[in-house]
Design an enzyme around this catalytic site. Structure first.
Site, PDB file in Angstrom:
ATOM      1  N   HIS A 105       0.981  11.793   4.730  1.00 34.87           N
ATOM      2  CA  HIS A 105       0.537  13.037   4.366  1.00 34.87           C
ATOM      3  C   HIS A 105       0.574  14.007   5.613  1.00 34.87           C
ATOM      4  O   HIS A 105      -0.114  13.370   6.769  1.00 34.87           O
ATOM      5  CB  HIS A 105      -0.819  13.207   3.732  1.00 34.87           C
ATOM      6  CG  HIS A 105      -1.005  12.074   2.442  1.00 34.87           C
ATOM      7  ND1 HIS A 105      -0.182  12.122   1.366  1.00 34.87           N
ATOM      8  CD2 HIS A 105      -1.635  11.009   2.406  1.00 34.87           C
ATOM      9  CE1 HIS A 105      -0.475  10.993   0.825  1.00 34.87           C
ATOM     10  NE2 HIS A 105      -1.416  10.444   1.138  1.00 34.87           N
ATOM     11  N   GLU A 122      -7.812  11.272   3.679  1.00 31.12           N
ATOM     12  CA  GLU A 122      -8.443  10.328   2.690  1.00 31.12           C
ATOM     13  C   GLU A 122      -9.129   9.262   3.352  1.00 31.12           C
ATOM     14  O   GLU A 122      -9.087   8.693   4.195  1.00 31.12           O
ATOM     15  CB  GLU A 122      -7.384  10.006   1.597  1.00 31.12           C
ATOM     16  CG  GLU A 122      -6.110   9.263   1.986  1.00 31.12           C
ATOM     17  CD  GLU A 122      -5.077   9.124   1.233  1.00 31.12           C
ATOM     18  OE1 GLU A 122      -4.670  10.132   0.522  1.00 31.12           O
ATOM     19  OE2 GLU A 122      -4.132   8.247   1.138  1.00 31.12           O
ATOM     20  N   HIS A 180       0.803   4.624   5.342  1.00 34.47           N
ATOM     21  CA  HIS A 180       0.077   3.497   4.548  1.00 34.47           C
ATOM     22  C   HIS A 180       0.738   3.416   3.269  1.00 34.47           C
ATOM     23  O   HIS A 180       1.525   4.048   2.729  1.00 34.47           O
ATOM     24  CB  HIS A 180      -1.276   4.258   4.317  1.00 34.47           C
ATOM     25  CG  HIS A 180      -1.360   5.784   3.582  1.00 34.47           C
ATOM     26  ND1 HIS A 180      -1.001   7.031   4.201  1.00 34.47           N
ATOM     27  CD2 HIS A 180      -1.254   5.757   2.341  1.00 34.47           C
ATOM     28  CE1 HIS A 180      -1.157   7.738   3.041  1.00 34.47           C
ATOM     29  NE2 HIS A 180      -1.180   6.937   2.036  1.00 34.47           N
ATOM     30  N   ARG A 200       7.196  10.434   0.789  1.00 37.81           N
ATOM     31  CA  ARG A 200       7.635   9.121   0.366  1.00 37.81           C
ATOM     32  C   ARG A 200       8.595   8.683   1.663  1.00 37.81           C
ATOM     33  O   ARG A 200       9.710   9.305   1.653  1.00 37.81           O
ATOM     34  CB  ARG A 200       7.974   8.978  -0.945  1.00 37.81           C
ATOM     35  CG  ARG A 200       7.992   7.752  -1.461  1.00 37.81           C
ATOM     36  CD  ARG A 200       8.470   7.732  -3.004  1.00 37.81           C
ATOM     37  NE  ARG A 200       7.355   8.258  -3.720  1.00 37.81           N
ATOM     38  CZ  ARG A 200       8.003   9.426  -4.717  1.00 37.81           C
ATOM     39  NH1 ARG A 200       8.900   9.946  -4.857  1.00 37.81           N
ATOM     40  NH2 ARG A 200       6.862   9.818  -5.393  1.00 37.81           N
TER      41      ARG A 200
END
Length: 326
Positions: A105, A122, A180, A200
């Site tokens: 991200h 996150e 991740h 992605r």
């Protein structure tokens, strides 16, 4: 004007190519006619999926409506000044019946420039893990962009990634930029910035039911990735009964875990922020103004800033994540 109270929202269900049925069987949520459920969005200010209040006199109003109406009374003056009419956190449950794609991200700066959005930092709390489950966080050695691209292009991307064995109770903090993926067999509570931007990188050459591969974002990811190697990717903490245990602090959220066998009182009068409880075990009831708000495993509830003192009562004990912005 209506007054604020502890707010529950309607769950938003998401079917995913990698999703399963633990959200139904373990968290006891009704996924309806979905073939599977990869994610539920419990509290969301993402424009395409804004949460709607599920009960009480504000039932049917969206989180965006409430923010516009109540502003700092809902989220805290400092939070409102910084984030305006965008609720700053997104809370999810994620059920990985298969490995998710390897992804990254962007941070705030890159996301603002490219998407006029916040970045996406996150954290994960592992609620349940099948034996042998694992996930990927970061690289397993120091990396350069060229080495990364070579590994990706030669089909050896998995060889340079850091894989971690996982059990229930494990916590991972994933700042924007960290490569991740959530591995097969994991049920996770995720707390993140309000953003739905994912690059992605690799998707195991999977195809959907129409035979199509999902889009990759190979070029976009290059500037987003943090290529450094870190000595520890798992968040180290010592679980304790009957006391608040700190897990994560970052500019976007602070999260603690509360694992109690008895009732407790919470005083947030020194905190200029809303508070979110994500119940991951057992049940409790929030007592406020002589009213009771029950919360059970798999449910989330938002305490507006104007509510600074509550009692959490329980008969069977509970474990909940507690998140706010410092």
């Amino acid at each position: 004007m209506s007054s604020l109270y502890p707010l529950k929202f309607k769950t938003i269900f998401k079917d995913k190519i990698w999703g399963g049925h633990k959200i139904e069987t373990y968290l006891h949520k009704n996924i309806g006619n979905l073939p599977n459920c990869g994610e539920t969005w419990e509290i969301s200010g993402v424009k395409s999926d804004v949460s709607v209040v599920d009960s009480g006199e504000l039932k049917g109003q969206s989180l965006a409506d409430l923010l516009e109406k109540f502003q700092g009374e809902l989220v805290g003056e400092k939070v409102y000044k910084h984030f305006g009419n965008v609720f700053p956190l997104l809370v999810k449950f994620i059920d990985a019946n298969d490995d998710l794609s390897v992804q990254v991200h962007p941070n705030d700066e890159l996301a603002k420039k490219r998407h006029n959005s916040f970045g996406k930092t996150e954290m994960w709390y592992v609620i349940e893990a099948d034996p042998g489950s694992s996930l990927i966080a970061g690289f397993n050695r120091e990396m350069t962009e060229k080495e990364y691209v070579d590994a990706l292009n030669s089909g050896h991307i998995m060889d340079i990634l850091n894989r971690e064995d996982v059990k229930a109770g494990d916590v991972f903090f994933l700042p924007a930029g960290r490569v991740h993926t959530i591995g097969k067999g994991l049920l996770i509570a995720e707390i993140q910035q309000t953003s739905d931007i994912t690059y992605r990188i690799y998707d195991f050459d999977r195809v959907d039911d129409k035979g199509n591969k999902r889009e990759l974002h190979t070029e976009e990811a290059l500037a987003a990735i943090d290529y450094k190697h870190y000595p520890e990717y798992k968040t180290l903490y010592t679980p304790q009964k009957n006391e608040d245990v700190h897990l994560v602090t970052c500019p976007y959220f602070t999260t603690n875990v509360l694992d109690y066998t008895h009732e407790i009182e919470k005083d947030y009068s020194n905190l200029d922020s809303f508070v979110i409880y994500v119940c991951i075990e057992g049940e409790f009831t929030i007592k406020h103004n002589s009213l009771a708000y029950p919360v059970k495993m798999g449910e989330c509830i938002l305490l507006p800033k104007t509510i600074d003192k509550v009692e959490l009562k329980t008969t069977s004990g509970f474990k909940t994540l507690e998140s706010y912005i410092k």
